[in-house]
Design an enzyme around this catalytic site. Structure first.
Site, mmCIF file in Angstrom:
data_model
loop_
_atom_site.group_PDB
_atom_site.id
_atom_site.type_symbol
_atom_site.label_atom_id
_atom_site.label_comp_id
_atom_site.label_asym_id
_atom_site.label_seq_id
_atom_site.Cartn_x
_atom_site.Cartn_y
_atom_site.Cartn_z
ATOM 1 C CG ASP A 133 -2.048 -0.954 1.200
ATOM 2 O OD1 ASP A 133 -2.090 -1.583 0.295
ATOM 3 O OD2 ASP A 133 -2.664 -1.202 2.249
ATOM 4 C CG ASP B 112 -12.300 -4.809 -3.199
ATOM 5 O OD1 ASP B 112 -11.513 -5.511 -3.516
ATOM 6 O OD2 ASP B 112 -12.136 -3.645 -3.059
#
Lengths: 252, 196
Positions: free
Chosen positions: A11, A130
């Protein structure tokens, strides 16, 4: 023989790695290029950079990061996170990204997948999906970090993405993410059977056996994880040795 | 050493430039016929779709120049496929015809996904491009179309049947995988090419 891929996910925000990376011997754990190079040396097959920058400079900082990574790294990498236009994708690919993943923008306007595949080729277009489970509706696709239910069935959406020209599905189970209880084998297997493009499983990895299970039982083509690698809980090499002992083809 | 990378808007050439830079070698991205003809080595990378690549090559007259080159030449990925005679891609497209193969699509099955994407090992290696390498070595592939095995094949990979991972005809070498993304093995292949 084609091998199963192990993919650490980093990230990044404003060009820096976020989430506490605890790596011995890494002088600057916030430097995504140094971390990426380390993973490449340890035997990572690919890397994913998920950009969570939310400023006006997002695109410029992400393009700069892609250039820095591509200059250093000799394995493939994917960039994702809030990428929404053909010109964003072009800028990232032209600066050295191998693949770009799109998520919310594809759900908002699925034709974007067709446009990107026609322009750049399916091989560099990843659709990130997702999914979250509930008893009433089964596995559905969520956006906004897993808070907003789109009402779309996960298998149907992945199939549509593949038909529109996606070259790969990055499937994250929001129900498993962060639990370390293992990947979501049921939905990963269902998506993998429903499409004829590669599927990357993400969310829930806590042990080496979890990777064995997602490859053997859910037929994933790749397994992605973040914290277990960043915190040094599982080394890439020892993970791959475990997989090879279990009869899974890996690059060692 | 002058190295020309053929510029025909064929996708991600930045990674190839960086790979050469890591080897301490400068290269020029160009469509200029004179620069390409004069270069000591020519690289021909490519990604994307064959029909639009051929349109661009024809628009620049490169379809006539490239077959006449005599220096060591390395096609990469789509740059390898374009050296063949014909591809199924784009509803059937005529290619440069430097090598006598026809490019076909992998049949997609649940077990063998398409694109063929990831690290696969090289077999049946021949020639100076693969000096120091063995069938234990893995390289990175991303492609949906392939060239069958023939007398021009200098390396094979299997998915699920053997196909051409690398081909050669005289000075024209080409690889289906991405040398620039194949870790130390890919670097070795690039170094071997630069020594030709």
């Amino acid at each position: 023989m084609l091998t199963k891929r192990i993919i650490p996910c980093l990230d990044v925000k404003d060009g820096r790695t976020v989430k506490g990376v605890r790596f011995e011997g890494l002088r600057d754990a916030g430097d995504p290029v140094a971390l990426a190079a380390r993973y490449a040396r340890e035997g990572a097959d690919e890397l994913v950079f998920l950009d969570i920058t939310a400023t006006n400079q997002k695109r410029a900082t992400l393009v700069a990061l892609v250039r820095d990574v591509a200059r250093e790294l000799d394995i493939p990498f994917t960039v994702g996170g809030g990428i929404g236009t053909v010109s964003d994708v072009e800028a990232l690919l032209m600066n050295g990204a191998d693949k770009v993943s799109i998520n919310s923008a594809a759900l908002a306007r699925p034709e974007l997948i067709d446009e990107l595949a026609a322009r750049f080729g399916s091989q560099c277009i990843v659709v990130a999906a997702d999914a979250r489970y509930n008893d009433a509706d089964g596995w559905q696709i969520y956006t906004r970090a897993g808070t907003h239910n789109t009402g779309r069935d996960a298998v149907q959406w992945c199939r549509e993405a593949a038909e529109r020209g996606a070259g790969e599905i990055l499937l994250t189970s929001m129900s498993n993410d962060g639990t370390k209880d293992g990947f979501a084998l049921d939905i990963t297997g269902a998506v993998s059977r429903a499409v004829t493009i590669p599927v990357v499983a993400s969310g829930g990895a806590g042990s080496k056996q979890d990777f064995t299970n997602v490859f053997q039982q859910a037929h994933a083509d790749a397994g992605l994880a973040a914290s277990i690698f960043h915190f040094g809980e599982i080394g890439i090499r020892e993970l791959k040795e475990h997989l090879r002992q279990d009869g899974i083809a890996v690059r060692l | 050493m002058e190295i020309a990378i053929v510029d025909y808007k064929g996708g991600n050439v930045q990674s190839v430039l960086f790979a050469l830079e890591r080897l301490g070698v400068q290269a020029t991205l160009t469509a200029d016929h004179d620069v390409i003809r004069r270069a000591d080595k020519v690289l021909f990378p490519g990604e994307g779709e064959a029909a639009s690549a051929m349109r661009e090559l024809r628009a620049q007259g490169l379809h006539e120049l490239l077959p006449t080159l005599t220096q060591p030449f390395l096609g990469i990925c789509l740059g390898m496929q374009l050296l063949g005679r014909h591809t199924q891609e784009g509803g059937g497209t005529k290619l440069l015809g430097i090598l006598p193969f026809d490019v076909v699509r992998f049949p997609a099955t649940p077990e063998y996904k398409v694109p063929h994407m990831g690290w696969n090992n090289l077999q049946a290696l021949r020639g100076p491009l693969f000096e120091g390498l063995s069938a234990e070595d893995y390289v990175y592939f991303v492609h949906s179309y392939y060239a069958p095995v023939g007398e021009y094949t200098i390396a094979e990979a299997t998915y699920p049947a053997p196909f051409s991972a690398a081909v050669q005809h005289e000075n024209f070498y080409a690889v289906q995988f991405h040398t620039e993304k194949s870790g130390p093995v890919g670097t070795r292949i690039l170094e071997n090419f630069l020594k030709l």
